[in-house]
Design a protein around this motif. Structure first.
Motif, PDB file in Angstrom:
ATOM      1  N   LYS A 170      35.342  46.960  46.979  1.00 26.95           N
ATOM      2  CA  LYS A 170      35.841  47.461  45.695  1.00 26.95           C
ATOM      3  C   LYS A 170      37.101  46.731  45.253  1.00 26.95           C
ATOM      4  N   VAL A 171      37.706  45.977  46.152  1.00 25.65           N
ATOM      5  CA  VAL A 171      38.956  45.277  45.851  1.00 25.65           C
ATOM      6  C   VAL A 171      38.807  43.808  46.207  1.00 25.65           C
ATOM      7  N   SER A 172      39.146  42.939  45.270  1.00 28.04           N
ATOM      8  CA  SER A 172      39.147  41.500  45.534  1.00 28.04           C
ATOM      9  C   SER A 172      40.582  41.038  45.755  1.00 28.04           C
ATOM     10  N   MET A 173      40.709  39.924  46.430  1.00 29.35           N
ATOM     11  CA  MET A 173      42.033  39.332  46.578  1.00 29.35           C
ATOM     12  C   MET A 173      42.419  38.610  45.302  1.00 29.35           C
ATOM     13  N   GLY A 174      43.614  38.883  44.805  1.00 27.76           N
ATOM     14  CA  GLY A 174      44.130  38.170  43.648  1.00 27.76           C
ATOM     15  C   GLY A 174      45.332  37.329  44.050  1.00 27.76           C
ATOM     16  N   VAL A 175      45.560  36.248  43.347  1.00 26.88           N
ATOM     17  CA  VAL A 175      46.734  35.408  43.584  1.00 26.88           C
ATOM     18  C   VAL A 175      47.356  35.028  42.247  1.00 26.88           C
ATOM     19  N   ALA A 176      48.634  34.707  42.267  1.00 26.96           N
ATOM     20  CA  ALA A 176      49.321  34.335  41.032  1.00 26.96           C
ATOM     21  C   ALA A 176      50.423  33.336  41.322  1.00 26.96           C
ATOM     22  N   ASP A 177      50.713  32.511  40.331  1.00 24.06           N
ATOM     23  CA  ASP A 177      51.906  31.677  40.323  1.00 24.06           C
ATOM     24  C   ASP A 177      52.853  32.276  39.296  1.00 24.06           C
ATOM     25  N   TRP A 178      54.144  31.923  39.385  1.00 17.72           N
ATOM     26  CA  TRP A 178      55.159  32.711  38.692  1.00 17.72           C
ATOM     27  C   TRP A 178      56.088  31.899  37.798  1.00 17.72           C
ATOM     28  N   LEU A 189      40.407  41.451  55.236  1.00 18.09           N
ATOM     29  CA  LEU A 189      41.115  42.721  55.467  1.00 18.09           C
ATOM     30  C   LEU A 189      40.819  43.721  54.362  1.00 18.09           C
ATOM     31  N   LEU A 190      40.827  43.257  53.123  1.00 16.72           N
ATOM     32  CA  LEU A 190      40.543  44.150  51.997  1.00 16.72           C
ATOM     33  C   LEU A 190      39.115  44.677  52.064  1.00 16.72           C
ATOM     34  N   SER A 191      38.181  43.822  52.464  1.00 14.37           N
ATOM     35  CA  SER A 191      36.786  44.256  52.519  1.00 14.37           C
ATOM     36  C   SER A 191      36.570  45.311  53.593  1.00 14.37           C
ATOM     37  N   GLY A 192      37.481  45.368  54.565  1.00 12.83           N
ATOM     38  CA  GLY A 192      37.390  46.376  55.620  1.00 12.83           C
ATOM     39  C   GLY A 192      38.241  47.597  55.360  1.00 12.83           C
ATOM     40  N   PRO A 247      31.198  41.213  50.399  1.00 12.13           N
ATOM     41  CA  PRO A 247      30.570  42.362  51.051  1.00 12.13           C
ATOM     42  C   PRO A 247      31.593  43.182  51.837  1.00 12.13           C
ATOM     43  N   GLY A 248      31.337  44.484  51.913  1.00 14.37           N
ATOM     44  CA  GLY A 248      32.159  45.373  52.716  1.00 14.37           C
ATOM     45  C   GLY A 248      31.322  46.014  53.795  1.00 14.37           C
ATOM     46  N   GLU A 249      31.902  46.963  54.516  1.00 11.13           N
ATOM     47  CA  GLU A 249      31.162  47.614  55.589  1.00 11.13           C
ATOM     48  C   GLU A 249      29.919  48.328  55.075  1.00 11.13           C
ATOM     49  N   ASP A 250      30.064  49.066  53.983  1.00 11.33           N
ATOM     50  CA  ASP A 250      28.976  49.899  53.479  1.00 11.33           C
ATOM     51  C   ASP A 250      28.471  49.487  52.108  1.00 11.33           C
ATOM     52  N   LEU A 258      33.176  32.448  34.073  1.00 12.60           N
ATOM     53  CA  LEU A 258      34.311  33.086  34.738  1.00 12.60           C
ATOM     54  C   LEU A 258      34.204  34.605  34.768  1.00 12.60           C
ATOM     55  N   ARG A 259      33.181  35.164  34.126  1.00 13.74           N
ATOM     56  CA  ARG A 259      33.111  36.617  34.007  1.00 13.74           C
ATOM     57  C   ARG A 259      33.150  37.362  35.342  1.00 13.74           C
ATOM     58  N   PRO A 260      32.462  36.885  36.379  1.00 10.75           N
ATOM     59  CA  PRO A 260      32.570  37.611  37.654  1.00 10.75           C
ATOM     60  C   PRO A 260      34.010  37.663  38.173  1.00 10.75           C
ATOM     61  N   PHE A 261      34.759  36.582  37.980  1.00 12.26           N
ATOM     62  CA  PHE A 261      36.157  36.559  38.407  1.00 12.26           C
ATOM     63  C   PHE A 261      37.014  37.439  37.502  1.00 12.26           C
ATOM     64  N   LEU A 262      36.747  37.375  36.187  1.00 14.32           N
ATOM     65  CA  LEU A 262      37.481  38.208  35.241  1.00 14.32           C
ATOM     66  C   LEU A 262      37.264  39.684  35.536  1.00 14.32           C
ATOM     67  N   LYS A 263      36.036  40.032  35.884  1.00 12.48           N
ATOM     68  CA  LYS A 263      35.720  41.429  36.198  1.00 12.48           C
ATOM     69  C   LYS A 263      36.497  41.898  37.419  1.00 12.48           C
ATOM     70  N   ALA A 264      36.691  41.001  38.376  1.00 17.16           N
ATOM     71  CA  ALA A 264      37.381  41.371  39.613  1.00 17.16           C
ATOM     72  C   ALA A 264      38.897  41.440  39.452  1.00 17.16           C
TER      73      ALA A 264
END
Length: 415
Positions: free
Chosen positions: A293-301, A199-202, A286-289, A356-362
Motif C-alpha cells: 500500500k506504500v511505495s518508496m518516494g524520493v526527492a531532491d531539494w 521494508l515498506l512492503s513488509g 508485492p507485499g506479504e498478503d 508515468l501514471r503508475p508512478f504518479l498514482k503511487a
C-alpha cells in the motif's frame, strides 16, 4: 563526461556554468544540480530559459545560476557555506544540516501561501525539521516493480501481487534459464533504496512512525529480510552476482539487456528499457498478503540561505520557479514526477504522460527517507555498507539490523 546519480537515481552529467544577466540592484545566486544525460538536455538550458523569462519582468533582479554534476554540487555548496559565501539558493540532495545550523529561511518566510500550499503533502512534510519546513521539494520519484513481459510470457507466469507469488515467479524464471530472476541490488551505490522498498512492503520502514524514532530492527523488518534471505537469496533466485556486490546501475543495465525477470525501478528505466527494445510492465511492489500500500518516494531539494538577506527577492523568484507551467516543463523534460498538486493533476490526466501514471498514482501515498534528520546521512551510509551482509551466506538479518539500529541511535543522540 562522467555520468553520476542523484538522490532520485537519475543519471546526471558533469558540467558547470554561470548564467549572468545585466547588472541590477539585487543579484541572486543559485547553485543547482544537473539532471541531464547529455549536453543537449543539461539543466543549464532549463535554468537559462527560466531566468531569461523571469528577468524580463524583474529588471531590478539578476539571477546567476551555476550548474554542477551530482559528484560536485553538494560539495560545492558546502565549500561556499564554509567560506562564508553561501549562495542565495541551492538545489541539491539534502537540507537538514543547514537547517539545523540555523542557516536557512523557512518556506513560510519566502513563499506565497498559494505556492506553499501546492506542495504535495508528504513531500512538504519530508522537508521539515521539528515541524518547520526548510526544504522545498524540487523533483521527486517513486519506485515500482518492473518485469520483463517476454520472459514472463515464455515462463507462463503473471506479475506477482504477493511475496509468495514473487518467489514462485522467480523459480519459474530460473527454471527457464533467466540470469537474474529477481535482481536484488544491495550494493553500496543505492542499497538504502532497495532496502526501504522491501521494508515498506513488509509493513515496516526505517523509522517508527508512532514513536518518532528509528526502528530499523523492528520485528517487521527482521521478518522481511529473513524472508528475502530464505526464499530468494538462499534459493539462488537473485542471479550470479551476490546482492551485496550488485549495484542499481548494473541491475538496470542487466534489465535493459533482457537478463532480468523482475526488479524495482524508477521512471528513467522506462526510457532506457524501451530504447533497447525490452517489453516491460510495471506493478506495485508485492507485499506479504497483496500489493504494497506504500511505495518508496524520493526527492531532491531547494533551499534558501539567510546570509545575504534577500528574502523578498528570493521568495518572489521561487514563486516563479514553482509556477505550474515551470514545474510541468521540468518534470516532462527529465521524466521526473512533479512536487506540486496542480502539476500532479495535470500529468495524471494528460495522455502524453500516460507512461508515468503508475508512478504518479503511487506518489501521494509514498514514504520518503527520514531526510529531516541530520543523522540520516550517516545512517544511510551504514545501510549501504552493511545491509548486503544480512542476506549473505551465513549472515543473520536480525544481527545486521540490530547493529544498524545501534548506529542509528548513536547518530541521533549525537545531533
Amino acid at each position: 563526461m562522467i555520468a553520476v546519480v542523484s538522490a532520485l537515481g537519475m543519471t546526471a552529467v558533469l558540467g558547470g556554468c554561470g548564467l549572468t544577466g545585466g547588472s541590477d540592484e539585487v543579484t541572486l545566486r543559485l547553485v543547482a544540480a544537473d539532471y541531464g544525460d547529455s549536453a543537449a538536455n543539461s539543466s543549464r538550458k532549463y535554468w537559462a530559459s527560466l531566468v531569461e523569462e523571469y528577468e524580463k519582468t524583474h529588471p531590478d533582479v539578476n539571477i546567476e545560476v551555476s550548474v554542477y554534476s551530482w559528484t560536485e554540487v553538494d560539495r560545492k555548496v558546502r565549500e561556499l557555506v564554509d567560506a562564508g559565501k553561501a549562495p542565495d539558493l541551492a538545489q541539491i540532495g539534502a537540507y537538514a544540516d543547514y537547517a539545523k545550523a540555523g542557516k536557512l529561511y523557512t518556506a513560510s518566510e519566502l513563499l506565497s501561501i498559494t505556492t506553499q500550499a501546492d506542495f504535495l503533502t508528504q513531500l512538504a512534510a519530508a522537508g521539515a525539521v521539528n515541524g518547520t519546513q526548510y526544504g522545498m521539494p524540487f523533483a521527486s520519484s517513486t519506485r515500482l516493480l518492473f518485469y520483463n513481459k517476454s520472459l514472463f510470457e515464455r515462463a507462463g507466469i503473471t506479475p506477482p501481487e504477493t511475496w509468495q507469488e514473487l518467489a514462485a515467479d522467480a523459480e519459474a524464471l530460473k527454471a527457464d534459464g533467466v540470469k537474474y530472476p529477481y535482481a536484488l541490488p544491495l550494493g553500496p551505490e543505492e542499497a538504502q533504496a532497495e532496502t526501504m522498498q522491501w521494508l515498506l512492503s513488509g509493513g515496516g520502514g526505517y523509522t517508527d512512525t508512532d514513536a518518532g524514532t528509528y526502528g530499523i530492527d523492528s520485528a517487521e523488518n527482521i521478518q522481511t529480510f529473513g524472508w528475502l534471505k530464505d526464499e530468494l537469496v538462499d534459493k539462488e533466485l537473485t542471479g550470479p552476482v551476490a546482492p551485496a556486490s550488485l549495484n542499481r546501475a548494473d541491475a538496470f543495465e542487466a534489465f535493459t539487456d533482457g537478463d532480468v525477470g523482475m526488479l524495482n525501478g524508477h521512471p528513467s528505466l522506462m526510457k532506457a528499457a524501451a530504447a533497447k527494445g525490452v517489453e516491460f510492465g510495471m506493478v506495485p511492489m508485492p507485499g506479504e498478503d497483496g500489493p504494497s500500500k506504500v511505495s518508496m518516494g524520493v526527492a531532491d531539494w531547494m533551499m534558501a540561505f539567510k546570509q545575504n538577506g534577500h528574502a523578498k527577492e528570493t521568495g518572489d523568484f521561487l514563486d516563479f520557479v514553482y509556477d505550474e507551467k515551470n514545474v510541468l516543463a521540468f518534470s516532462r523534460e527529465y521524466d521526473l514526477l512533479p512536487v506540486t498538486n496542480s502539476v500532479w493533476d495535470t500529468m495524471s490526466a494528460a495522455e502524453q504522460d500516460a507512461g508515468l501514471r503508475p508512478f504518479l498514482k503511487a506518489l501521494p501515498t509514498s514514504e520518503l527517507y527520514p531526510v529531516g534528520r541530520t543523522s540520516w546521512a550517516a545512517v544511510s551510509a551504514a545501510v549501504k555498507e552493511k545491509i548486503g551482509t544480512a542476506v549473505a551466506p551465513g549472515g543473520s538479518p536480525a544481527t545486521v539490523l540490530r547493529r544498524l539500529q545501534v548506529t542509528a541511535v548513536a547518530e541521533e543522540s549525537a545531533e
